[in-house]
Design an enzyme around this catalytic site. Structure first.
Site, PDB file in Angstrom:
ATOM      1  N   GLY A  89      46.624  50.234  48.718  1.00  0.00           N
ATOM      2  CA  GLY A  89      45.183  50.039  48.935  1.00  0.00           C
ATOM      3  C   GLY A  89      44.680  50.969  50.025  1.00  0.00           C
ATOM      4  O   GLY A  89      43.753  50.644  50.765  1.00  0.00           O
ATOM      5  N   LEU A 132      42.950  53.553  50.067  1.00  0.00           N
ATOM      6  CA  LEU A 132      41.605  54.136  49.989  1.00  0.00           C
ATOM      7  C   LEU A 132      40.534  53.050  50.137  1.00  0.00           C
ATOM      8  O   LEU A 132      39.346  53.314  50.012  1.00  0.00           O
ATOM      9  CB  LEU A 132      41.422  54.877  48.652  1.00  0.00           C
ATOM     10  CG  LEU A 132      42.519  55.900  48.342  1.00  0.00           C
ATOM     11  CD1 LEU A 132      42.323  56.517  46.969  1.00  0.00           C
ATOM     12  CD2 LEU A 132      42.572  56.991  49.403  1.00  0.00           C
ATOM     13  N   GLY A 133      40.969  51.844  50.435  1.00  0.00           N
ATOM     14  CA  GLY A 133      40.030  50.726  50.557  1.00  0.00           C
ATOM     15  C   GLY A 133      39.432  50.624  51.951  1.00  0.00           C
ATOM     16  O   GLY A 133      39.621  51.499  52.796  1.00  0.00           O
ATOM     17  N   GLN A 134      38.745  49.483  52.182  1.00  0.00           N
ATOM     18  CA  GLN A 134      37.983  49.318  53.425  1.00  0.00           C
ATOM     19  C   GLN A 134      38.893  49.364  54.660  1.00  0.00           C
ATOM     20  O   GLN A 134      38.632  50.106  55.598  1.00  0.00           O
ATOM     21  CB  GLN A 134      37.218  47.986  53.374  1.00  0.00           C
ATOM     22  CG  GLN A 134      36.111  47.909  54.413  1.00  0.00           C
ATOM     23  CD  GLN A 134      35.619  46.487  54.662  1.00  0.00           C
ATOM     24  OE1 GLN A 134      36.237  45.511  54.267  1.00  0.00           O
ATOM     25  NE2 GLN A 134      34.494  46.377  55.347  1.00  0.00           N
ATOM     26  N   ASP A 193      50.075  52.136  40.699  1.00  0.00           N
ATOM     27  CA  ASP A 193      49.653  50.767  40.429  1.00  0.00           C
ATOM     28  C   ASP A 193      50.684  49.864  41.100  1.00  0.00           C
ATOM     29  O   ASP A 193      51.863  49.888  40.747  1.00  0.00           O
ATOM     30  CB  ASP A 193      49.623  50.544  38.908  1.00  0.00           C
ATOM     31  CG  ASP A 193      49.351  49.100  38.540  1.00  0.00           C
ATOM     32  OD1 ASP A 193      49.282  48.247  39.452  1.00  0.00           O
ATOM     33  OD2 ASP A 193      49.214  48.824  37.336  1.00  0.00           O
ATOM     34  N   TYR A 237      40.476  33.490  45.292  1.00  0.00           N
ATOM     35  CA  TYR A 237      40.948  34.360  46.374  1.00  0.00           C
ATOM     36  C   TYR A 237      41.672  33.530  47.445  1.00  0.00           C
ATOM     37  O   TYR A 237      42.774  33.859  47.869  1.00  0.00           O
ATOM     38  CB  TYR A 237      39.730  35.062  46.948  1.00  0.00           C
ATOM     39  CG  TYR A 237      39.960  35.993  48.095  1.00  0.00           C
ATOM     40  CD1 TYR A 237      40.733  37.145  47.961  1.00  0.00           C
ATOM     41  CD2 TYR A 237      39.347  35.761  49.331  1.00  0.00           C
ATOM     42  CE1 TYR A 237      40.892  38.021  49.018  1.00  0.00           C
ATOM     43  CE2 TYR A 237      39.500  36.630  50.390  1.00  0.00           C
ATOM     44  CZ  TYR A 237      40.277  37.758  50.234  1.00  0.00           C
ATOM     45  OH  TYR A 237      40.430  38.634  51.288  1.00  0.00           O
ATOM     46  N   LYS A 284      45.565  33.645  48.600  1.00  0.00           N
ATOM     47  CA  LYS A 284      45.953  33.956  49.984  1.00  0.00           C
ATOM     48  C   LYS A 284      46.789  32.820  50.579  1.00  0.00           C
ATOM     49  O   LYS A 284      47.756  33.062  51.306  1.00  0.00           O
ATOM     50  CB  LYS A 284      44.708  34.227  50.842  1.00  0.00           C
ATOM     51  CG  LYS A 284      43.991  35.534  50.487  1.00  0.00           C
ATOM     52  CD  LYS A 284      44.857  36.753  50.793  1.00  0.00           C
ATOM     53  CE  LYS A 284      44.167  38.062  50.483  1.00  0.00           C
ATOM     54  NZ  LYS A 284      45.043  39.238  50.628  1.00  0.00           N
TER      55      LYS A 284
HETATM   56  C1  AKB Z   1      35.738  38.478  51.558  1.00  0.00           C
HETATM   57  O1  AKB Z   1      34.565  38.233  51.871  1.00  0.00           O
HETATM   58  O2  AKB Z   1      36.221  38.218  50.454  1.00  0.00           O
HETATM   59  C2  AKB Z   1      36.643  39.078  52.603  1.00  0.00           C
HETATM   60  C3  AKB Z   1      37.379  38.041  53.377  1.00  0.00           C
HETATM   61  C4  AKB Z   1      36.693  37.227  54.385  1.00  0.00           C
HETATM   62  O3  AKB Z   1      38.545  37.894  53.184  1.00  0.00           O
HETATM   63  N1  AKB Z   1      35.883  39.906  53.485  1.00  0.00           N
END
Ligand code: AKB
Length: 319
Positions: free
Chosen positions: A12, A14-16, A56, A146, A150
């Site tokens: 990742g 190239l990501g934020q 990938d 998400y 996590k």
């Molecule tokens: C998102 O908003 O999904 C992320 C995070 C808080 O993990 N920035």
């Protein structure tokens, strides 16, 4: 502090976070010791790393080969789908956010790599947890794809450390704000978009309602914290799931007030979308005293320093 040359792979890249972390790791370890990877084709200037692999991260054979070819010692595994995008592709989000982490833990268990960094998020907390000053050890109850991915990842990190001594370290990042790279697909992204619109249009419509507080962190502080955690002696770490990081907490209304001090006449209105529900399930502020005690977490940026720095740099960038 452990100071020796490492051979680093960043997924990742190239990501934020990846873009800025790669630059800092190149400064510390030298370009030749840093391998950036991502899905994009290589092009000139794509990264400051000495090497780039188009990869990938779910392709386990390729990942293993890259690790062997470059004799990688440390992996910063950042490739992930954020909260908003994960809700739209739940099955893929689970696959991408979990399986490569397990693969890296397996490679560490085999002794192929020595250390892993993996980002978790404030998304792990979820419903029914106090909104303010959420402590390190509360029960996790995520209600988003998400957050679920996590939380599971954190548990796997802890498991691989307890069972096999795998040195995997993690931070629960709050929303990240940066002028260098745009955010993508997150619930906290309003706090980045607002600056672009404030400078270009003088107004912004927020997809998060005016009084919803969330924890945020300026990218400089996020990178410093990440490197500090990775440099900390193993023995000082008491958390092997993921460390709380509070940063600063504010609402869209408070951020807009801060921006008005720099851009008089700036206007904001509110049209909450599906991400409001995600934000409502997240904490407004976080207790990060354990990270401060274990590895000396500190911050340089509060809301006004961050706002001034964002506007100063974005004005030049967008000119
Ligand atoms: C998102 O908003 O999904 C992320 C995070 C808080 O993990 N920035």
């Amino acid at each position: 502090m452990e100071s020796h040359t490492e051979r680093i792979l960043i997924t990742g890249a190239l990501g934020q976070i990846g873009t800025e972390l790669t630059n800092r790791l190149v400064e510390i370890q030298g370009a030749d010791n840093v391998v950036a990877s991502g899905l994009d084709r290589w092009q000139k200037g794509i990264t400051s790393a000495g090497h780039y692999e188009r990869m990938d991260v779910t392709n386990t054979q390729l990942v293993r080969q890259v690790i062997k070819d470059y004799e990688i010692t440390t992996v910063y595994h950042l490739a992930s789908l954020l909260s908003g995008t994960s809700e739209k592709q739940p099955i893929f989000a689970w696959k991408l956010n979990l399986e490569p982490l397990l693969h890296f833990c397996e490679l560490a268990k085999e002794g192929l790599i020595q250390k892993i960094f993996w980002p978790s998020s404030i998304a792990v907390f979820g419903k029914g947890i106090p909104k303010e000053n959420v402590e390190q050890d509360v029960v996790l109850n995520p209600t988003t794809v998400y957050g679920i991915s996590k939380m599971a990842g954190e548990k796997w990190c802890e498991y691989y450390f307890d069972k096999y001594g795998v040195d995997v370290r993690s931070i629960r990042y709050p929303g990240l704000i940066s002028w260098k790279t745009p955010a993508g697909g997150g619930t906290t992204d309003y706090a980045v978009e607002i600056f672009y619109e404030a400078i270009e249009e003088g107004k912004y419509t927020s997809f998060i309602s005016e009084n919803t507080g969330m924890p945020m962190l300026y990218m400089d502080d996020a990178i410093n914290a990440t490197l500090k955690l990775m440099e900390a002696p193993k023995e000082s770490l008491t958390v092997r799931s993921s460390y709380n990081l509070g940063g600063m907490s504010f609402t869209p209304k408070e951020l807009a007030e801060e921006i008005k001090k720099e851009i008089p006449g700036f206007e904001i209105d509110y049209k909450p979308d599906f991400r409001q529900q995600i934000a409502d399930s997240w904490p407004a502020s976080i207790d990060d005293s354990v990270a401060k005690k274990d590895w000396g977490l500190t911050y340089d940026f509060g809301i006004s320093e961050m706002t001034k720095d964002m506007i100063k740099n974005l004005k030049v960038k967008l000119d």
